[in-house]
Design a protein around this motif. Structure first.
Motif, short mmCIF file in Angstrom:
data_model
loop_
_atom_site.label_atom_id
_atom_site.label_comp_id
_atom_site.label_asym_id
_atom_site.label_seq_id
_atom_site.Cartn_x
_atom_site.Cartn_y
_atom_site.Cartn_z
N MET A 1 34.54 -4.67 64.67
CA MET A 1 34.32 -3.67 65.71
C MET A 1 34.69 -2.29 65.17
SD MET A 1 36.25 -3.07 69.28
CE MET A 1 36.78 -1.38 69.12
N VAL A 2 35.93 -2.09 64.85
CA VAL A 2 36.37 -0.81 64.29
C VAL A 2 36.25 -0.92 62.77
CG1 VAL A 2 38.33 0.74 64.02
CG2 VAL A 2 37.94 -0.41 66.19
N GLU A 5 40.12 0.64 58.35
CA GLU A 5 40.84 1.86 57.99
C GLU A 5 41.89 1.46 56.99
OE1 GLU A 5 40.44 3.88 62.38
OE2 GLU A 5 42.23 4.28 61.21
N TRP A 86 32.92 5.25 58.62
CA TRP A 86 34.09 5.61 59.42
C TRP A 86 33.80 6.85 60.24
CZ3 TRP A 86 37.45 9.68 60.03
CH2 TRP A 86 38.69 9.39 60.62
N LEU A 87 33.27 7.88 59.58
CA LEU A 87 32.95 9.13 60.26
C LEU A 87 31.93 8.87 61.38
CD1 LEU A 87 32.53 11.65 57.32
CD2 LEU A 87 34.30 11.70 59.06
N TYR A 90 33.45 6.96 64.49
CA TYR A 90 34.28 7.73 65.41
C TYR A 90 33.50 8.84 66.10
CZ TYR A 90 38.53 5.23 64.57
OH TYR A 90 39.47 4.25 64.53
N GLN A 91 32.52 9.40 65.40
CA GLN A 91 31.65 10.39 66.05
C GLN A 91 30.97 9.77 67.26
OE1 GLN A 91 31.35 13.50 64.31
NE2 GLN A 91 30.35 14.39 66.08
N PHE A 93 31.85 6.92 68.76
CA PHE A 93 32.86 6.44 69.70
C PHE A 93 33.25 7.54 70.67
CE2 PHE A 93 36.43 4.19 71.30
CZ PHE A 93 37.48 5.08 71.38
#
Lengths: 112, 147
Positions: A1-2, A5, A86-87, A90-91, A93
């Protein structure tokens, strides 16, 4: 899901934060280079260039091999894709979170 | 959106204008009754718990259940300056030991509010570049990403 990191993501962003290293990566995207070739476009000593190469290597963005006495560097693109994911994650999200916030604020105003 | 000399460059920044006052937008983050309706949750979530200790050094935890799995987001408030600025750390310990820092700023915009959110991951001393720089670089290396 995430997206993962990991401490390596830290190292990748640290590596990318320097314009000289970004230029080195651009150069490597055209093919392998030895450290001297990476240093040449910048007014920097071989030792300084070698330091940048080490940062890129620690981030997993570059691999070195020996050819006789030369050290040949090659780009390793996978960590870049991870950083980009990752970028992008979160953008997306936070954009979705703000969509939800906007809906809640609208509801709040419609029911005084 | 340029990076100021003493502040870390941003990883992610999103801005949105809301037809609401800065107070209403700020409270949407800090009033548990409002935050529970949108923050770290989804329309299909089964259960949801929002605990916010809104003060400098206070902790916050939001637990959201989706398809039987509890997703826990947590962190600490670093700055609470209603209605202009809210800064907190944010992490999801199930997925990563790393915590990021989120900065929410609210500026009046006519009768509404322009809200900006920045999420930063690295400590300032690790960070010199700009997000625009990375994006340009990613585009430039798109060819290499096939690797």
């Amino acid at each position: 899901m995430v997206p993962q990191e990991t401490p390596r993501l830290d190292a990748v962003f640290h590596a990318l934060a320097d314009p000289t290293r970004r230029a080195m990566l651009r150069s490597l995207s055209d093919g392998e280079r030895n450290v001297g070739e990476l240093a040449a476009p910048h007014a920097m000593s071989f030792a300084a260039a070698a330091k940048h190469v080490r940062v890129l290597e620690d981030a997993g963005l570059l691999k070195r091999r020996a050819e006789g006495r030369a050290r040949i560097c090659a780009l390793q693109a996978r960590p870049l894709a991870e950083a980009e994911r990752w970028l992008a994650f979160y953008q997306r999200f936070w954009t979705e979170q703000l969509d939800a916030l906007e809906a809640v604020l609208k509801e709040t105003q419609e029911t005084p | 959106m340029s990076a100021q000399p003493d502040t870390p460059a941003n990883f992610i920044e999103v801005s949105r204008r809301f037809d609401a006052t800065c107070e209403a937008v700020f409270d949407a983050w800090t009033d548990p009754a409002v935050a529970a309706r949108w923050l770290f949750t989804s329309p299909t979530s089964e259960t949801h718990a929002t605990e916010l200790d809104v003060r400098v050094g206070g902790a916050w935890t939001i637990s959201d259940r989706r398809e039987g799995v509890d997703y826990v987001a947590t962190g600490q408030y670093l700055e609470v300056d209603r209605p202009r600025r809210l800064v907190f750390t944010f992490g999801m310990p199930q997925f990563s030991p790393l915590f990021g820092r989120v900065v929410v700023t609210c500026e009046p915009d006519g009768a509404g509010c322009l809200m900006t959110l920045r999420q930063e991951e690295l400590p300032p001393e690790h960070h010199e570049g700009t997000i625009e720089g990375w994006r340009l670089m990613f585009e430039g290396l798109a060819v290499a990403l096939g690797g």
